[in-house]
Design an enzyme around this catalytic site. Structure first.
Site, PDB file in Angstrom:
ATOM      1  N   ARG A 116    -103.636 -90.445 -45.830  1.00 25.13           N
ATOM      2  CA  ARG A 116    -102.375 -90.224 -45.529  1.00 25.13           C
ATOM      3  C   ARG A 116    -101.493 -89.412 -46.661  1.00 25.13           C
ATOM      4  NH1 ARG A 116     -99.676 -93.422 -41.596  1.00 25.13           N
ATOM      5  NH2 ARG A 116     -97.682 -92.836 -42.485  1.00 25.13           N
ATOM      6  N   GLU A 161     -97.118 -90.493 -31.093  1.00 26.68           N
ATOM      7  CA  GLU A 161     -96.381 -91.104 -30.553  1.00 26.68           C
ATOM      8  C   GLU A 161     -94.916 -90.487 -30.129  1.00 26.68           C
ATOM      9  OE1 GLU A 161     -96.409 -95.594 -30.995  1.00 26.68           O
ATOM     10  OE2 GLU A 161     -97.456 -95.035 -33.010  1.00 26.68           O
ATOM     11  N   LYS A 169     -89.341 -94.530 -39.269  1.00 25.11           N
ATOM     12  CA  LYS A 169     -88.310 -94.315 -38.214  1.00 25.11           C
ATOM     13  C   LYS A 169     -87.189 -95.262 -38.546  1.00 25.11           C
ATOM     14  CE  LYS A 169     -92.081 -92.852 -34.882  1.00 25.11           C
ATOM     15  NZ  LYS A 169     -93.183 -93.302 -35.438  1.00 25.11           N
TER      16      LYS A 169
END
Length: 770
Positions: free
Chosen positions: A478, A263, A488
């Site tokens: 992950r 993204e 973020k």
């Protein structure tokens, strides 16, 4: 633990085909296997109804069928069960070949003749044939066998026999091989067995070059071949699947095609490095291609700097995208497919509020069964801005693997899009866009992190519902590191609270921060290769990454001498008439990596910590009563006088020197580094940003991650001295500061002053925060 009545009956059923009690109970713990095995045995009993008709060998094959087959061909098991019961399939090798044939041809009617040929049904290999083939293979390798005896790889011989007699019994081949080798070589002599020596060659470098992720991981990534999607566990098929796959293969030529789909709403972090290496690396291993596809479906969070920053990092890690694409490239097609879902009564416009759609146990929408024409018109109205944000969504009629009902396909957002401008006010969700973009780009392996496993069934459902080519989704764990945060939102808080300067602050684990700190891309790729592509979630200590950085920089970083806390030393009997220059190899023992010169004069600067007036017993450097060598000069220094300031602190040492070759030279225990005619520079010493391994864990850090900041995470030394080896250094150039650590030139460097970031220490420091 008590076993249910049903499971007690299953236990007896499983034991009836030869499983022992322990194996049967272990099987019961796997609900999917239990269901398949129970169905398989019951189907068998229709063919072999009498007691004891299911022999041990038949039972073993029934169990193998239940464990090795895949969901896509469960409806065809009756063919294989019949062959097993008739003892036409006698070996597991035949069974696997038959399974493989059905996976390749998973629809009825089954071509039984082709199936029988592919599985060797009716083929009989006699003991005599096996004997002659073993003799032939041994004869071909006789010279080496007599020379190496049992050190020769016997598995190679067995493999060659099996290759030529594909349907021969493996046990019979092994017994015949052992018998003939015994006659040729005699019994094994275990006393002469050689010990395998470990190679000292580093797995990291080859011919002086740091090896790539693809080189290091190699065949560990064992996925389906292009066009064999249907062989993958859980892959969902339709009557048209094989036709769509054939069309896909015509377009791609059977090439592996992957994509990295970030993204564009933030900076990539260390976890993304694994994703980049996995997607690009897997394609590279298989001579395939990898797209960089921006998942630009959240317009209000996307900025141009993130688009360019992501591409920059991908290239920095050594990968070149086959093509850069955007989810928004296909917004028109996605909208048309949304209408097609409605026409097929597989989607509807819903007016439930956002809060009502959160969680998993949401009530069924009262608009789920509204007329198709009504949903079509409302979807058009959504597109033309006739609803406010949150007033309507398009939802798909499916249930995700985590139980979530009817995921949203489109929502309303009155936001300017970085690529499409103001053309759209409705935007597709990840759940809707992801698989369809994969289909459009003919992706063969859609590689996702583990949290997307819950979306796998909806991924297949959506492609199949629209009757388009369906790629295979593979999930992997992950990558997470301790002592950091990567979200973020939390990095923004660190910046807003002046804990860090920006997204590229070297204490963070964003990839821009690691690059600024001096981490070589090869080291990050090496780290990703070392941890492997595990399917489980991985939380690692950052020391493992640091070790990879040291390994790469040790082989590549030029050595220079830098003094962080200078102490002036004057050599009163300097042996030369004036300043001299000394040549120093950039990397010890590696003349091919070049050299640089350093100035040497009567005044030098040493590290303050290399002098001690009251040393402990194990102190080996300079003291009032202990001499010390000066690196690269072949001189030994001895204290003559200590000059002090008003606080009685040493500010200068007067020393005499002797050559190490002089007769009666003072004893010394070590050499220390130094600088003469220094270049002043600033050195920034970084430590971990957080005090605890898991700063986001409320049990470890009850007051939140902002309360866990390490006050010593950055120490700035503005008065360091460096030798001339750094004079022409450019931003991001890397060095080993001898005896101190690895450092990189920071972007704050000016023509007047170099600024260095400590990348890692020379060795793992056990005294650091732990």
């Amino acid at each position: 633990m008590a076993v249910s009545i049903d499971n007690e009956a299953r236990l007896v059923l499983f034991q009836s085909i030869g499983l022992n009690e322990q194996k049967a109970r272990e099987t019961l713990k796997n609900h999917d296997l239990t269901r398949v095995l129970e169905t398989t045995i019951n189907e068998t009993k229709k063919i072999l109804p009498n007691e004891n008709q299911i022999t041990k060998s038949i039972g073993n094959l029934l169990y193998a069928l239940s464990t090795k087959s895949k969901q896509q061909i469960y409806h065809l098991h009756s063919y294989l069960i019949k062959y097993i019961c008739e003892e036409k399939i006698k070996t597991e090798q035949q069974l696997i070949a038959a399974i493989d044939y059905l996976l390749t041809n998973p629809t009825e009617p089954v071509d039984q003749k082709a199936l029988e040929e592919s599985a060797g049904i009716g083929v009989i290999v006699t003991s005599e044939e096996i004997k002659h083939m073993v003799e032939e293979i041994i004869e071909q390798n006789k010279t080496k066998l007599l020379e190496q005896k049992y050190e020769f790889s016997i598995g190679t011989l067995l493999g060659e026999v099996r290759k030529r007699l594909k349907w021969a019994d493996g046990g019979t081949i092994k017994a015949e091989m052992d018998n003939q080798l015994l006659k040729l070589l005699g019994p094994k002599d275990h006393s002469t067995k050689k010990t395998t020596q470990k190679s000292n060659v580093s797995s990291t470098t080859e011919n002086g070059q740091v090896r790539s992720f693809a080189d290091l991981v190699g065949e560990a990534l064992n996925f389906h071949k292009p066009g064999e999607n249907y062989k993958t566990e859980g892959y969902q098929m339709t009557l048209n699947t094989m036709n769509l796959i054939r069309e896909h293969l015509k377009k791609t030529g059977g090439q592996v095609i992957t994509r990295f789909p970030p993204e564009p709403n933030g900076i990539l972090h260390i976890g993304h490095a694994k994703a980049i290496n996995f997607n690009f690396g897997y394609a590279k291993i298989n001579n395939g291609i990898c797209y960089l596809r921006y998942d630009d479906t959240n317009p209000e969070k996307e900025e141009e700097k993130f688009f360019t920053g992501i591409l920059d990092i991908v290239k920095w890690l050594g990968y070149e995208p086959y093509k850069v694409t955007h989810a928004s490239d296909h917004f028109d097609q996605l909208f048309e497919w949304g209408k097609e879902l409605i026409r097929r009564d597989l989607a509807y416009v819903c007016h439930q509020k956002c809060d009502e759609l959160k969680g998993h146990n949401i009530p069924e929408s009262p608009w789920r069964n509204r007329p198709i024409d009504e949903s079509l018109q409302l979807f058009e109205d959504m597109k033309h801005g006739k609803f406010s944000e949150g007033e309507a969504t398009l939802r798909m009629k499916c249930v995700m693997e985590d139980g979530k009902l009817d995921p949203v396909a489109y929502r309303i957002k009155f936001a300017h899009h970085a690529k499409t401008g103001d053309k759209w006010c409705i935007y597709p969700t990840y759940d809707y866009t992801h698989c369809l973009n994969d289909s459009i780009e003919n992706i063969t392996h859609s590689l996702c992190t583990k949290e997307f496993q819950a979306r796998r069934s909806s991924y297949y459902w959506l492609c199949n519902s629209l009757d388009v080519y369906c790629p295979v989704q593979w999930e992997y764990g992950r990558l997470n590191l301790q002592y950091t945060v990567v979200s973020k939102r939390k990095i923004v808080k660190l910046v807003e609270n002046n804990v860090v300067r920006d997204w590229d602050d070297p204490r963070l684990y964003t990839l821009t921060a690691l690059r600024r700190r001096g981490f070589p891309p090869e080291a990050i790729n090496l780290f990703c290769a070392r941890i492997g592509v595990t399917m489980s979630q991985t939380v690692l200590h950052p020391d493992m990454l640091d070790a990879c950085v040291r390994e790469v920089l040790n082989a590549t970083a030029p050595r220079v001498m830098v003094v962080l806390e200078p102490l002036k030393v004057t050599i009163t009997n300097f042996p030369y008439e004036h300043m001299i220059e000394l040549p120093v190899l950039n990397i010890p023992g590696e003349e091919s990596n070049g050299s640089h010169t350093i100035k040497f004069d009567s005044v030098v600067y040493i590290e303050k910590s290399d002098f001690n007036e009251n040393p402990p017993k194990d102190f080996k450097r300079l003291t009032p009563h202990q001499s010390c060598g000066l690196k690269y000069t072949s001189l030994v220094l001895t204290i003559q006088e200590i000059i002090r300031d008003s606080n009685n602190e040493p500010i200068e040492l007067k020393v005499t020197c002797q050559r190490v070759t002089d007769e009666g030279v003072a004893k010394y225990k070590s050499f220390i580094h130094w600088v003469s005619h220094p270049n002043k520079c600033e050195v920034r010493l970084y430590e971990r940003l957080f005090l605890h391994p898991n700063p986001e864990d409320k049990k470890e850090v009850p007051d939140g991650f902002l309360s866990d900041i390490n006050p010593n995470s950055l120490i700035i030394n503005s008065n360091a001295f460096a030798d001339d080896g750094i004079k022409n250094a450019k931003i991001l150039d890397k060095f080993q500061f001898e005896r101190i650590g690895y450092f990189s030139v920071d972007q704050d460097t000016t023509n007047e002053k170099h600024v260095f970031n400590r990348t890692v220490t020379l060795k793992e420091d056990k005294q650091r925060i732990s």
